[in-house]
Motif scaffolding. Structure first.
Motif, mmCIF file in Angstrom:
data_model
loop_
_atom_site.group_PDB
_atom_site.id
_atom_site.type_symbol
_atom_site.label_atom_id
_atom_site.label_comp_id
_atom_site.label_asym_id
_atom_site.label_seq_id
_atom_site.Cartn_x
_atom_site.Cartn_y
_atom_site.Cartn_z
ATOM 1 N N PHE A 14 0.839 -1.192 0.000
ATOM 2 C CA PHE A 14 0.000 0.000 0.000
ATOM 3 C C PHE A 14 0.878 1.247 0.000
ATOM 4 C CE2 PHE A 14 -3.302 -2.679 2.343
ATOM 5 C CZ PHE A 14 -3.987 -2.985 1.185
ATOM 6 N N ALA A 15 1.923 1.248 0.800
ATOM 7 C CA ALA A 15 2.828 2.400 0.875
ATOM 8 C C ALA A 15 3.538 2.620 -0.459
ATOM 9 C CB ALA A 15 3.836 2.204 2.001
ATOM 10 N N GLU A 16 3.907 1.528 -1.127
ATOM 11 C CA GLU A 16 4.584 1.651 -2.415
ATOM 12 C C GLU A 16 3.637 2.146 -3.494
ATOM 13 O OE1 GLU A 16 6.283 -2.168 -3.208
ATOM 14 O OE2 GLU A 16 7.545 -2.101 -1.429
ATOM 15 N N ASP A 17 2.365 1.799 -3.406
ATOM 16 C CA ASP A 17 1.396 2.194 -4.415
ATOM 17 C C ASP A 17 1.018 3.669 -4.317
ATOM 18 O OD1 ASP A 17 1.391 -0.340 -5.446
ATOM 19 O OD2 ASP A 17 -0.466 -0.956 -4.459
ATOM 20 N N ALA A 18 1.126 4.282 -3.142
ATOM 21 C CA ALA A 18 0.717 5.681 -2.971
ATOM 22 C C ALA A 18 1.469 6.621 -3.918
ATOM 23 C CB ALA A 18 0.875 6.115 -1.518
ATOM 24 N N PRO A 19 2.806 6.574 -4.001
ATOM 25 C CA PRO A 19 3.481 7.469 -4.950
ATOM 26 C C PRO A 19 3.071 7.192 -6.401
ATOM 27 C CG PRO A 19 5.053 6.663 -3.354
ATOM 28 C CD PRO A 19 3.780 5.881 -3.161
ATOM 29 N N ASN A 100 0.032 2.015 -22.510
ATOM 30 C CA ASN A 100 1.094 1.228 -21.847
ATOM 31 C C ASN A 100 1.918 2.074 -20.871
ATOM 32 O OD1 ASN A 100 0.382 -1.029 -23.530
ATOM 33 N ND2 ASN A 100 1.575 -0.085 -25.156
ATOM 34 N N VAL A 101 1.251 2.845 -20.041
ATOM 35 C CA VAL A 101 1.947 3.719 -19.080
ATOM 36 C C VAL A 101 2.635 2.845 -18.025
ATOM 37 C CG1 VAL A 101 1.677 5.527 -17.343
ATOM 38 C CG2 VAL A 101 0.297 5.580 -19.438
ATOM 39 N N ARG A 102 3.924 3.113 -17.822
ATOM 40 C CA ARG A 102 4.708 2.410 -16.812
ATOM 41 C C ARG A 102 5.346 3.448 -15.884
ATOM 42 N NH1 ARG A 102 5.154 0.609 -21.739
ATOM 43 N NH2 ARG A 102 7.244 1.240 -22.300
ATOM 44 N N ILE A 103 5.180 3.240 -14.592
ATOM 45 C CA ILE A 103 5.703 4.169 -13.592
ATOM 46 C C ILE A 103 6.645 3.406 -12.681
ATOM 47 C CG2 ILE A 103 5.128 5.664 -11.637
ATOM 48 C CD1 ILE A 103 2.316 6.015 -12.968
ATOM 49 N N ASP A 104 7.862 3.885 -12.554
ATOM 50 C CA ASP A 104 8.838 3.331 -11.606
ATOM 51 C C ASP A 104 9.241 4.452 -10.659
ATOM 52 O OD1 ASP A 104 9.114 0.660 -12.625
ATOM 53 O OD2 ASP A 104 10.235 1.502 -14.315
ATOM 54 N N THR A 105 9.250 4.149 -9.363
ATOM 55 C CA THR A 105 9.611 5.175 -8.388
ATOM 56 C C THR A 105 10.141 4.548 -7.115
ATOM 57 O OG1 THR A 105 8.831 7.106 -7.162
ATOM 58 C CG2 THR A 105 7.260 5.308 -7.440
ATOM 59 N N ASP A 106 10.983 5.302 -6.427
ATOM 60 C CA ASP A 106 11.399 4.929 -5.072
ATOM 61 C C ASP A 106 10.716 5.832 -4.050
ATOM 62 O OD1 ASP A 106 12.742 7.358 -5.260
ATOM 63 O OD2 ASP A 106 14.716 6.534 -4.785
ATOM 64 N N GLY A 107 9.778 6.662 -4.510
ATOM 65 C CA GLY A 107 9.066 7.577 -3.629
ATOM 66 C C GLY A 107 9.655 8.981 -3.617
ATOM 67 N N THR A 108 10.856 9.137 -4.169
ATOM 68 C CA THR A 108 11.499 10.448 -4.233
ATOM 69 C C THR A 108 11.674 10.906 -5.672
ATOM 70 O OG1 THR A 108 12.680 10.001 -2.180
ATOM 71 C CG2 THR A 108 13.560 11.761 -3.556
ATOM 72 N N VAL A 109 12.146 10.006 -6.522
ATOM 73 C CA VAL A 109 12.260 10.274 -7.955
ATOM 74 C C VAL A 109 11.443 9.223 -8.687
ATOM 75 C CG1 VAL A 109 14.525 11.369 -7.764
ATOM 76 C CG2 VAL A 109 14.383 8.918 -8.254
ATOM 77 N N ALA A 129 7.146 7.286 -28.479
ATOM 78 C CA ALA A 129 7.313 6.923 -27.073
ATOM 79 C C ALA A 129 7.753 8.175 -26.331
ATOM 80 C CB ALA A 129 8.346 5.820 -26.918
ATOM 81 N N GLU A 130 7.348 8.261 -25.068
ATOM 82 C CA GLU A 130 7.656 9.446 -24.270
ATOM 83 C C GLU A 130 8.084 8.994 -22.886
ATOM 84 O OE1 GLU A 130 5.041 13.299 -22.861
ATOM 85 O OE2 GLU A 130 4.896 12.637 -24.942
ATOM 86 N N THR A 131 9.055 9.691 -22.339
ATOM 87 C CA THR A 131 9.492 9.400 -20.984
ATOM 88 C C THR A 131 9.641 10.692 -20.207
ATOM 89 O OG1 THR A 131 11.148 8.285 -19.600
ATOM 90 C CG2 THR A 131 11.948 9.298 -21.632
#
Length: 152
Positions: A14-19, A100-109, A129-131
């Motif tokens: 749950f905490a990881e999904d919030a960002p 095909n939106v993909r989101i990777d995060t550590d909560g800061t970046v 494609a866009e990033t």
């Protein structure tokens, strides 16, 4: 007891999904602002000092461009401010569709990557494609840099 154990085991996800959910809201607001021609709302999604905005032409697009302009380079720098001004001033109906939106995060970046189609007056006039590179700030998630391919 079993419920509490399962809940605690799931809590980190749950905490990881919030960002990711917050970043998805930025993605949704970006698309809505374009469709509404709301340059002001679109501008709030970017880090004010950011200057990284690069368009890279796909190979066939680049070859077409070189036929018209032999000195053309396969990429072009721009700014988010130029895009915001275009969105706010164009009279044509515009929309950017994401797939095909993909989101990777550590909560800061964070990094957001997707395929897109940019439509003007209901017709696709660019795709690729866009990033985005994003940063969590005290004012929420902001787009710091954008790189996209252009295939028209």
């Amino acid at each position: 007891m079993l419920f509490a154990t399962l809940f605690l085991a799931a809590a980190p996800s749950f905490a990881e999904d919030a960002p990711k959910a917050q970043i998805q809201q930025v993605v949704d607001r970006f698309q809505a602002a374009i469709k509404a021609h709301d340059g002001q709302a679109l501008g709030t999604l970017f880090l004010p000092d950011s200057k990284a905005w690069i368009m890279a032409m796909g190979e066939s697009t680049y070859q077409k461009m070189r036929q018209k302009h032999p000195d053309a380079t396969p990429f072009k720098s721009g700014t988010w401010q130029e895009f915001v001004a275009y969105v706010g001033s164009t009279k044509d109906p515009i929309e950017e569709r994401f797939h095909n939106v993909r989101i990777d995060t550590d909560g800061t970046v964070a990094s957001v990557y997707f395929d897109f189609e940019f439509l003007t007056d209901g017709k696709v006039d660019n795709r690729g494609a866009e990033t985005w590179q994003m940063l969590r700030t005290p004012d929420g998630w902001k787009i710091v840099a954008m790189l996209y391919s252009s295939n028209f």
